[in-house]
Design a protein around this motif. Structure first.
Motif, short mmCIF file in Angstrom:
data_model
loop_
_atom_site.label_atom_id
_atom_site.label_comp_id
_atom_site.label_asym_id
_atom_site.label_seq_id
_atom_site.Cartn_x
_atom_site.Cartn_y
_atom_site.Cartn_z
N MET A 280 9.25 -7.75 -12.69
CA MET A 280 8.50 -8.94 -12.42
C MET A 280 8.34 -9.07 -10.90
N PHE A 281 7.13 -9.43 -10.47
CA PHE A 281 6.80 -9.63 -9.07
C PHE A 281 6.53 -11.11 -8.85
N CYS A 282 7.12 -11.69 -7.82
CA CYS A 282 6.92 -13.11 -7.52
C CYS A 282 6.49 -13.28 -6.07
N LYS A 283 5.78 -14.36 -5.79
CA LYS A 283 5.42 -14.72 -4.43
C LYS A 283 5.74 -16.19 -4.22
N ILE A 284 6.38 -16.47 -3.08
CA ILE A 284 6.73 -17.85 -2.77
C ILE A 284 6.30 -18.17 -1.34
N ARG A 285 6.27 -19.46 -1.04
CA ARG A 285 6.17 -19.95 0.33
C ARG A 285 7.52 -20.56 0.68
N SER B 256 19.06 -8.48 -2.87
CA SER B 256 19.23 -7.04 -3.09
C SER B 256 17.93 -6.39 -3.59
N ILE B 257 16.88 -7.19 -3.75
CA ILE B 257 15.58 -6.67 -4.19
C ILE B 257 14.66 -6.51 -2.98
N GLN C 103 11.92 -8.61 -9.55
CA GLN C 103 12.27 -7.28 -9.04
C GLN C 103 11.71 -7.00 -7.65
N VAL C 104 10.65 -7.73 -7.28
CA VAL C 104 10.05 -7.64 -5.95
C VAL C 104 9.59 -9.05 -5.59
#
Length: 157
Positions: free
Chosen positions: A1-6, A59-60, A28-29
């Motif tokens: 799973m790939f996530c993006k945050i601010r 650790s990712i 995972q990223v």
């Protein structure tokens, strides 16, 4: 799973807790944009210190995002933050080859589309991009088996 945050506005602890919670939930990223929600119009500085701290505590792989204006700038931000890569959006709209370029002076435009290059350089750059796009469109036409496997090709209605 790939996530993006601010990040949270000048709040390392909340930003770090969010990133750690996402990692524990299976991310995972993680891409971290160093501006907070109220800065969506690209105003204000990107907080690379918070991004660096997030990298240190996860650790990712972490991908940095925000305010990247050249390949040199991206490389410097990777070195500073420890991120595995950089993301860019706005600069790539005006300079799709940004990450190829070794130029110290990035090609930039302001919100009205005014460039730091002269009119002739802009025309030549745009012409090169158009020619490259047409070559790729010819090589990979819509509904091409090169793009979609034959059983996935959509009908051309």
């Amino acid at each position: 799973m790939f996530c993006k945050i601010r990040i949270y506005k000048d709040d390392l602890e909340r930003s770090l807790t969010l990133a750690q919670n996402l990692e524990q939930a299976g991310c995972q990223v993680l891409a971290v944009h160093g501006r907070y929600r109220e800065q969506r119009q690209h105003t204000g500085a990107v907080n690379w210190v918070i991004i660096r701290e997030i990298v240190k505590h996860l650790s990712i792989p972490v991908i940095g995002n925000g305010g990247i204006i050249s390949k040199k700038d991206a490389d410097e931000k990777i070195d500073f933050s420890g991120c595995v890569a950089m993301m860019s959006a706005t600069t790539l709209l005006t300079n799709p080859r940004m990450f190829q370029s070794q130029l110290d002076t990035p090609v930039t435009t302001d919100m009205e589309g005014n460039s730091n290059k002269n009119e002739n350089e802009n025309f030549l750059m745009a012409f090169d991009y158009a020619r490259e796009y047409l070559k790729l469109a010819e090589e990979f036409p819509p509904f091409s088996p090169k793009i979609l496997p034959p059983n996935k090709v959509l009908s051309e209605k």
